[in-house]
Design a protein around this motif. Structure first.
Motif, mmCIF file in Angstrom:
data_model
loop_
_atom_site.group_PDB
_atom_site.id
_atom_site.type_symbol
_atom_site.label_atom_id
_atom_site.label_comp_id
_atom_site.label_asym_id
_atom_site.label_seq_id
_atom_site.Cartn_x
_atom_site.Cartn_y
_atom_site.Cartn_z
ATOM 1 N N SER A 77 -46.096 5.538 -27.277
ATOM 2 C CA SER A 77 -45.649 4.551 -28.261
ATOM 3 C C SER A 77 -46.611 3.380 -28.332
ATOM 4 O O SER A 77 -47.425 3.172 -27.427
ATOM 5 C CB SER A 77 -44.243 4.032 -27.915
ATOM 6 O OG SER A 77 -44.266 3.326 -26.681
ATOM 7 N N TRP A 79 -46.629 -0.827 -29.243
ATOM 8 C CA TRP A 79 -45.869 -2.053 -29.476
ATOM 9 C C TRP A 79 -46.758 -3.080 -30.163
ATOM 10 O O TRP A 79 -47.883 -3.316 -29.728
ATOM 11 C CB TRP A 79 -45.366 -2.637 -28.161
ATOM 12 C CG TRP A 79 -44.187 -1.925 -27.579
ATOM 13 C CD1 TRP A 79 -44.209 -0.845 -26.747
ATOM 14 C CD2 TRP A 79 -42.805 -2.249 -27.773
ATOM 15 N NE1 TRP A 79 -42.936 -0.474 -26.411
ATOM 16 C CE2 TRP A 79 -42.049 -1.316 -27.032
ATOM 17 C CE3 TRP A 79 -42.143 -3.242 -28.500
ATOM 18 C CZ2 TRP A 79 -40.659 -1.342 -26.991
ATOM 19 C CZ3 TRP A 79 -40.755 -3.266 -28.466
ATOM 20 C CH2 TRP A 79 -40.029 -2.329 -27.729
ATOM 21 N N GLU A 80 -46.245 -3.683 -31.222
ATOM 22 C CA GLU A 80 -46.889 -4.815 -31.878
ATOM 23 C C GLU A 80 -46.096 -6.059 -31.500
ATOM 24 O O GLU A 80 -44.931 -6.204 -31.885
ATOM 25 C CB GLU A 80 -46.906 -4.626 -33.396
ATOM 26 C CG GLU A 80 -47.638 -3.376 -33.881
ATOM 27 C CD GLU A 80 -49.146 -3.468 -33.713
ATOM 28 O OE1 GLU A 80 -49.649 -4.576 -33.435
ATOM 29 O OE2 GLU A 80 -49.820 -2.419 -33.859
ATOM 30 N N THR A 173 -40.260 -11.052 -33.611
ATOM 31 C CA THR A 173 -39.814 -9.965 -32.738
ATOM 32 C C THR A 173 -40.883 -8.885 -32.636
ATOM 33 O O THR A 173 -41.669 -8.680 -33.561
ATOM 34 C CB THR A 173 -38.512 -9.329 -33.261
ATOM 35 O OG1 THR A 173 -38.723 -8.851 -34.593
ATOM 36 C CG2 THR A 173 -37.378 -10.349 -33.256
ATOM 37 N N THR A 175 -42.186 -4.985 -32.374
ATOM 38 C CA THR A 175 -41.780 -3.705 -32.974
ATOM 39 C C THR A 175 -42.470 -2.555 -32.244
ATOM 40 O O THR A 175 -43.610 -2.679 -31.800
ATOM 41 C CB THR A 175 -42.138 -3.645 -34.465
ATOM 42 O OG1 THR A 175 -43.556 -3.847 -34.638
ATOM 43 C CG2 THR A 175 -41.395 -4.724 -35.239
ATOM 44 N N ARG A 176 -41.751 -1.437 -32.144
ATOM 45 C CA ARG A 176 -42.294 -0.252 -31.479
ATOM 46 C C ARG A 176 -42.377 0.901 -32.470
ATOM 47 O O ARG A 176 -41.458 1.140 -33.243
ATOM 48 C CB ARG A 176 -41.417 0.156 -30.294
ATOM 49 C CG ARG A 176 -41.873 1.454 -29.636
ATOM 50 C CD ARG A 176 -41.137 1.739 -28.338
ATOM 51 N NE ARG A 176 -39.709 1.829 -28.498
ATOM 52 C CZ ARG A 176 -38.857 2.068 -27.498
ATOM 53 N NH1 ARG A 176 -39.323 2.201 -26.268
ATOM 54 N NH2 ARG A 176 -37.568 2.128 -27.709
ATOM 55 N N SER A 177 -43.482 1.637 -32.413
ATOM 56 C CA SER A 177 -43.619 2.855 -33.202
ATOM 57 C C SER A 177 -43.986 3.999 -32.262
ATOM 58 O O SER A 177 -44.800 3.822 -31.348
ATOM 59 C CB SER A 177 -44.690 2.688 -34.283
ATOM 60 O OG SER A 177 -45.949 2.366 -33.709
#
Length: 200
Positions: A77, A79-80, A173, A175-177
């Motif tokens: 994954s 994370w930004e 916040t 975000t996860r992709s």
């Protein structure tokens, strides 16, 4: 406020990936040259799995820091993390960002072993941000010669400057992709290897 983009990876992890990749390629070549079709079906997935897992966990991870925040690429994954979403920065086991609801560990920036304290120099302590020192000392993971320390130093520098100037958007916040291709690259040989054990 503009910052120069910085990218951090584990050099050790990349060396290990190359070594394991060569070994797995040799193993696969020996399987193919054995002229055993039945053995090929259950043996071939194992070196492919070894190479895939090593690539996903040792080569792919990275930490990228720029004006927008921190991008943490982990095995499966990404994370930004905007600057305002970061609450705390630590390096006990690796670069770790404390967010509103979780702690995010960067696989690409592991801290040195406990024996790394012997390599901490006065220059490391001099360059350390005030928030990373305790009693005038620092953790091995905060030493700027380590990947965790270098990444933490750059992250803390940018984050503290924005905080002190009142420019952090605390409503931001992370975000996860999910990286589905990487998951597939590991899952497919894993399933084939498992099937080979069952059907053998």
């Amino acid at each position: 406020m503009a910052y120069q983009r910085a990218v951090f990876r584990s050099s050790f992890g990349r060396v290990i990936t190359v070594v394991i990749g060569v070994l797995m390629a040799l193993a696969l070549a020996s399987i193919l040259l054995a002229d055993d079709p039945v053995g090929l079906l259950w043996s071939a997935p194992w070196p492919l799995l070894g190479a895939a897992v090593t690539w996903a966990f040792m080569w792919r991870p990275r930490v990228t820091i720029d004006h927008g925040g921190v991008e943490v690429v982990n095995p499966f994954s990404t994370w930004e993390v905007p600057w305002g979403a970061i609450k705390r920065i630590d390096t006990k086991w690796a670069l770790e960002l404390t967010l509103e609801d979780r702690r995010l560990t960067a696989w690409a920036a592991p801290a040195p072993s406990r024996y790394g304290i012997a390599r901490v120099t006065t220059e490391d302590i001099r360059l350390a941000r005030e928030s990373s020192t305790v009693g005038g000392a620092i953790r091995p993971g905060d030493a700027v010669h380590s990947v965790s320390g270098a990444a933490a130093h750059v992250t803390r520098t940018h984050w503290e400057e924005l905080r002190d100037e009142g420019l952090l958007d605390e409503a931001a916040t992370a975000t996860r992709s999910w990286h589905w291709p990487t998951i597939a690259i590991v899952a497919v040989p894993a399933l084939l290897a498992a099937a080979g054990l069952v059907l053998r």
